[in-house]
Design an enzyme around this catalytic site. Structure first.
Site, PDB file in Angstrom:
ATOM      1  N   ASP A  90       0.846  -1.200   0.000  1.00 52.88           N
ATOM      2  CA  ASP A  90       0.000   0.000   0.000  1.00 52.88           C
ATOM      3  C   ASP A  90       0.879   1.247   0.000  1.00 52.88           C
ATOM      4  OD1 ASP A  90       0.633   0.893   2.833  1.00 52.88           O
ATOM      5  OD2 ASP A  90      -0.087  -1.133   3.166  1.00 52.88           O
ATOM      6  N   ASP A 113       1.189   3.556   2.467  1.00 52.26           N
ATOM      7  CA  ASP A 113       1.224   4.162   3.810  1.00 52.26           C
ATOM      8  C   ASP A 113       0.041   5.131   3.921  1.00 52.26           C
ATOM      9  OD1 ASP A 113       2.625   3.966   6.285  1.00 52.26           O
ATOM     10  OD2 ASP A 113       3.446   5.959   5.985  1.00 52.26           O
TER      11      ASP A 113
END
Ligand SMILES: [Zn+2]
Length: 291
Positions: free
Chosen positions: A209, A211
């Protein structure tokens, strides 16, 4: 005969090693306590491999609770010379997308509650750590990514945070301003201890992802995250397989002799108990008591 020559540490999403043959569960005792779990020792692509689930099977150990010393010492006891560490990370740069694999060459420390050295208790050693990753092993893994059809990128900095909470947005933005690439919670201590134990070590950071800095972060659904985790684990298994298949038999890097000029303590002054505890690490350089 060593029980294994190549060590694999599986992170979030990778709790077993698909394709590992003739698997034996080996529980290892170390002078530093118990490793995360039993090592799964077997044969992969004709080579002896030991796999360890970093957070234990069932994912039961927090990053701050990991016994990094025991995990690395256990690999060394099994005869492992090289460790490939598979880890889920957040991306701190737009260019590192979910499903990309980053093979960082630097670390930046933002941890606070970790024991990260084998030394102390009467023995002082300072290993060189300017280049914390084994270049020889990283080259093998980079080529393996290509063969496995994974977007593997060599270089960049892994920021190691304490956790277990993820970053605040302010922290995430500061890390971005520092120019770091990916963020995770476990790999720096492993890298330090592997280096002290004269083992080659490389992180394979699987991006899951962005963050929390990314403007579209909140629109990601749980289903999407789970799909990325599953795909990353599949890809990691492929990359490990190609890596093991292409691994040179002999090491030609400096990792195997880093302690030759790192121990500052007069050998005669090292307490017998410390010598005994560190026999596997120091034995090559410091003779255990003559008694
Ligand atoms: Zn090396």
């Amino acid at each position: 005969m060593p029980q294994a020559e190549i060590g694999i540490i599986g992170g979030s999403g990778l709790y077993a090693m698909p394709g590992l043959d003739r698997v034996k569960e080996v529980r290892v005792k170390t002078p530093f306590g118990a490793p995360s779990d039993a090592y799964l020792c077997g044969v992969l692509e004709g080579r002896k491999v030991a796999f360890l689930a970093r957070h234990a099977r069932g994912h039961r150990i927090l990053p701050s609770e990991l016994n990094f010393r025991a995990n690395i010492h256990g690999f060394k006891q099994l005869g492992v010379e090289r460790i490939v560490s598979i880890s889920a990370v957040g991306s701190l740069k737009e260019e590192h997308k979910p499903l990309d694999f980053v093979i960082p060459e630097q670390f930046f420390d933002r941890t606070r509650h970790r024991v990260d050295t084998f030394f102390g208790a009467g023995v002082v050693a300072h290993i060189a750590f300017a280049d914390p990753i084994c270049g020889e092993l990283a080259a093998v893994i980079e080529a393996a990514c290509k063969k496995a059809g994974v977007n593997g990128k060599r270089g960049g900095t892994y920021l190691c945070m304490e956790g277990p909470q993820f970053s605040t947005r302010a922290e995430s933005n500061v890390y971005r301003s520092l120019g770091t690439d990916v963020i995770g919670m476990t790999n720096l201590q492993e890298a330090k201890l592997a280096r002290e134990a004269e083992l080659c070590y490389v992180t394979v950071a699987m991006v899951t992802d962005y963050d929390c800095w990314h403007p579209h972060h909140d629109s990601v659904t749980v289903d999407q995250i789970l799909a990325v985790l599953t795909k990353n684990a599949e890809n990691a298994a492929k990359v490990v397989r190609e890596t093991v298949a292409a691994m040179p038999r002999e090491r030609n890097c400096k990792c195997q002799s880093v302690l030759a000029h790192a121990i500052l303590t007069d050998p005669a002054k090292i307490p017998a108990a410390t010598r005994k505890k560190l026999k596997l690490i120091l034995g090559k350089y410091v003779k255990t008591s003559a008694r």
